[in-house]
Motif scaffolding. Structure first.
Motif, short mmCIF file in Angstrom:
data_model
loop_
_atom_site.label_atom_id
_atom_site.label_comp_id
_atom_site.label_asym_id
_atom_site.label_seq_id
_atom_site.Cartn_x
_atom_site.Cartn_y
_atom_site.Cartn_z
N ALA A 97 12.26 -22.23 1.70
CA ALA A 97 12.44 -23.46 0.92
C ALA A 97 11.88 -23.29 -0.50
O ALA A 97 12.51 -23.70 -1.48
CB ALA A 97 11.79 -24.64 1.61
N VAL A 98 10.71 -22.69 -0.59
CA VAL A 98 10.08 -22.49 -1.90
C VAL A 98 10.91 -21.55 -2.77
O VAL A 98 11.11 -21.79 -3.97
CB VAL A 98 8.64 -21.97 -1.73
N LEU A 99 11.40 -20.47 -2.18
CA LEU A 99 12.24 -19.54 -2.95
C LEU A 99 13.49 -20.24 -3.47
O LEU A 99 13.90 -20.03 -4.62
CB LEU A 99 12.63 -18.35 -2.08
N ALA A 100 14.09 -21.08 -2.63
CA ALA A 100 15.28 -21.82 -3.08
C ALA A 100 14.94 -22.77 -4.22
O ALA A 100 15.73 -22.91 -5.17
CB ALA A 100 15.88 -22.58 -1.90
N GLU A 101 13.77 -23.39 -4.16
CA GLU A 101 13.37 -24.32 -5.23
C GLU A 101 13.09 -23.58 -6.52
O GLU A 101 13.44 -24.05 -7.61
CB GLU A 101 12.13 -25.11 -4.79
N THR B 241 9.63 -13.35 -10.95
CA THR B 241 9.20 -12.37 -9.95
C THR B 241 8.27 -13.08 -8.98
O THR B 241 7.29 -13.71 -9.41
CB THR B 241 8.47 -11.19 -10.61
N VAL B 242 8.57 -12.97 -7.70
CA VAL B 242 7.77 -13.65 -6.68
C VAL B 242 7.12 -12.59 -5.78
O VAL B 242 7.80 -11.74 -5.21
CB VAL B 242 8.64 -14.60 -5.82
N VAL B 243 5.80 -12.66 -5.68
CA VAL B 243 5.04 -11.77 -4.81
C VAL B 243 4.75 -12.55 -3.53
O VAL B 243 3.93 -13.47 -3.52
CB VAL B 243 3.73 -11.32 -5.47
N GLU B 244 5.45 -12.20 -2.45
CA GLU B 244 5.37 -12.96 -1.22
C GLU B 244 4.31 -12.34 -0.31
O GLU B 244 4.47 -11.25 0.22
CB GLU B 244 6.74 -12.95 -0.52
N THR C 277 7.65 -12.53 10.56
CA THR C 277 8.34 -11.46 11.26
C THR C 277 9.15 -10.67 10.25
O THR C 277 9.45 -11.14 9.15
CB THR C 277 9.28 -11.99 12.35
N LEU C 278 9.51 -9.46 10.63
CA LEU C 278 10.32 -8.64 9.72
C LEU C 278 11.65 -9.32 9.43
O LEU C 278 12.11 -9.34 8.29
CB LEU C 278 10.55 -7.25 10.32
N GLY C 279 12.27 -9.90 10.46
CA GLY C 279 13.54 -10.59 10.24
C GLY C 279 13.42 -11.75 9.28
O GLY C 279 14.30 -11.97 8.43
N GLU C 280 12.33 -12.50 9.39
CA GLU C 280 12.10 -13.63 8.49
C GLU C 280 11.88 -13.17 7.06
O GLU C 280 12.38 -13.80 6.11
CB GLU C 280 10.91 -14.45 8.97
N LYS C 281 11.18 -12.06 6.89
CA LYS C 281 10.93 -11.56 5.53
C LYS C 281 12.22 -11.03 4.91
O LYS C 281 12.48 -11.23 3.72
CB LYS C 281 9.84 -10.49 5.56
N MET C 282 13.04 -10.37 5.72
CA MET C 282 14.30 -9.87 5.20
C MET C 282 15.23 -11.03 4.84
O MET C 282 15.97 -10.96 3.85
CB MET C 282 14.97 -8.94 6.21
N ALA C 283 15.19 -12.10 5.63
CA ALA C 283 15.98 -13.29 5.29
C ALA C 283 15.50 -13.91 3.98
O ALA C 283 16.30 -14.42 3.19
CB ALA C 283 15.91 -14.31 6.42
N ALA C 284 14.18 -13.84 3.74
CA ALA C 284 13.64 -14.34 2.48
C ALA C 284 14.18 -13.55 1.30
O ALA C 284 14.46 -14.11 0.23
CB ALA C 284 12.11 -14.27 2.51
N ASP D 73 17.58 -13.03 -3.49
CA ASP D 73 18.71 -12.38 -4.16
C ASP D 73 19.76 -13.40 -4.57
O ASP D 73 20.29 -13.35 -5.69
CB ASP D 73 19.34 -11.35 -3.22
N ASP D 74 20.04 -14.33 -3.68
CA ASP D 74 21.05 -15.36 -3.98
C ASP D 74 20.59 -16.29 -5.10
O ASP D 74 21.42 -16.93 -5.76
CB ASP D 74 21.34 -16.20 -2.73
#
Length: 298
Positions: free
Chosen positions: A76-80, A89-92, A97-104, A109-110
């Motif tokens: 949500a934060v990335l979308a905002e 540049t966002v340092v997360e 989980t790995l899947g959640e981070k890859m989805a982020a 990117d979008d």
């Protein structure tokens, strides 16, 4: 203050707050946002700058750190941030989980953002003293000119661990050791107590020998003093992270019998209502276990 000496941070909780404080002490103008009014007020009291929302942080700083409790919050934060149209540049730093981070990364990117995966190893108490390690991973060749000094201001060491996602993998490897070592410390100290040794004297002696560990040093005193609140890292966090570790183990075909056994004890602690307590409370789970295993019958 120049824009180059400003940094944004979203999430002023157990880890975000000491990170923000360290950056303030290093001379940065730290523009912070959290859903909690109290967290924003504490940030101002410590010399930080409170933002009214995520977009305000994006408008104030080119580099933004995120320290958030869930994948939903991160996405949500990335979308905002992305909705502002600003190339940030966002340092997360969150542990997902790995899947959640890859989805982020896909969300970033979008949204036209550069996302760096950089979880931190250490408790909130360690973060307050600058004793955390960062596992930085990213794709391509992003400009880290502004990022590296920022990270060095709050982390003892920054390891560049490879492509995006490797930071999360490395953190989960580290946390598997943390979870097991924490429980091992509890077992050892309970053995000292029940075998008639002075637990405090034993803690000092074994910590100085080959059996010493950071978990024994950091959480051993909490166990002996029953000091489980406020949590430096809670049982709930350990349960969440152990789930992520087990997911990675399953995906990679890695047997982890100690993690499996350890997970059951932390799950018992959570069922006993200890979710918000420091993970050192597994000592109490063992001490009061009716089965002498720390695990309740399933």
């Amino acid at each position: 203050m120049s824009a180059g000496r400003r940094v944004g941070i979203i999430g002023l909780g157990a880890m975000g707050r000491p990170i923000a404080d360290a950056l303030t002490r290093a001379g940065y103008g730290v523009v912070g946002y959290d859903l909690s009014d109290a967290a924003r007020a504490a940030h101002v009291d410590a010399g930080g700058i409170a933002a009214e929302d995520v977009a305000a942080v994006a408008h104030a700083a080119d580099v933004i750190l995120t320290s958030l409790p869930s994948a939903r919050a991160v996405h949500a934060v990335l979308a905002e941030i992305g909705a502002t149209g600003l190339p940030r540049t966002v340092v997360e730093t969150s542990t997902l989980t790995l899947g959640e981070k890859m989805a982020a990364r896909t969300v970033a990117d979008d949204s036209g953002l550069v996302l760096l995966d950089s979880p931190l190893s250490g408790t909130s108490a360690q973060a307050a003293s600058g004793d955390v390690v960062a596992y930085l991973s990213y794709d391509g060749r992003p400009d880290l000119t502004a990022v590296e000094p920022i990270m060095s201001a709050f982390a003892r060491t920054v390891y560049h661990v490879g492509p995006f996602g490797n930071g999360t993998k490395t953190k989960l490897v580290a946390n598997s050791l943390v979870a097991v070592h924490n429980l091992a410390a509890a077992e050892a100290l309970l053995l000292a107590e029940r075998s008639g040794l002075d637990p405090a004297a034993t803690l000092e002696a074994v910590q100085d020998g080959a059996g010493g560990s950071k978990m024994l040093r950091v959480r051993g005193p909490l166990m002996l003093n029953g000091a489980y609140e406020p949590a430096t890292a809670s049982v709930d966090i350990f349960v969440k992270d152990l789930g992520a570790i087990r997911d990675l183990a399953a995906a990679s075909g890695t047997p982890m019998p100690l993690v499996e056994e350890t997970s059951a004890v932390y799950a018992t602690a959570a069922r006993q209502g200890r979710g918000t307590h420091d993970a050192a409370c597994v000592y109490e789970v063992l001490r009061t276990s009716p089965t002498d295993s720390g695990k309740e019958p399933i």
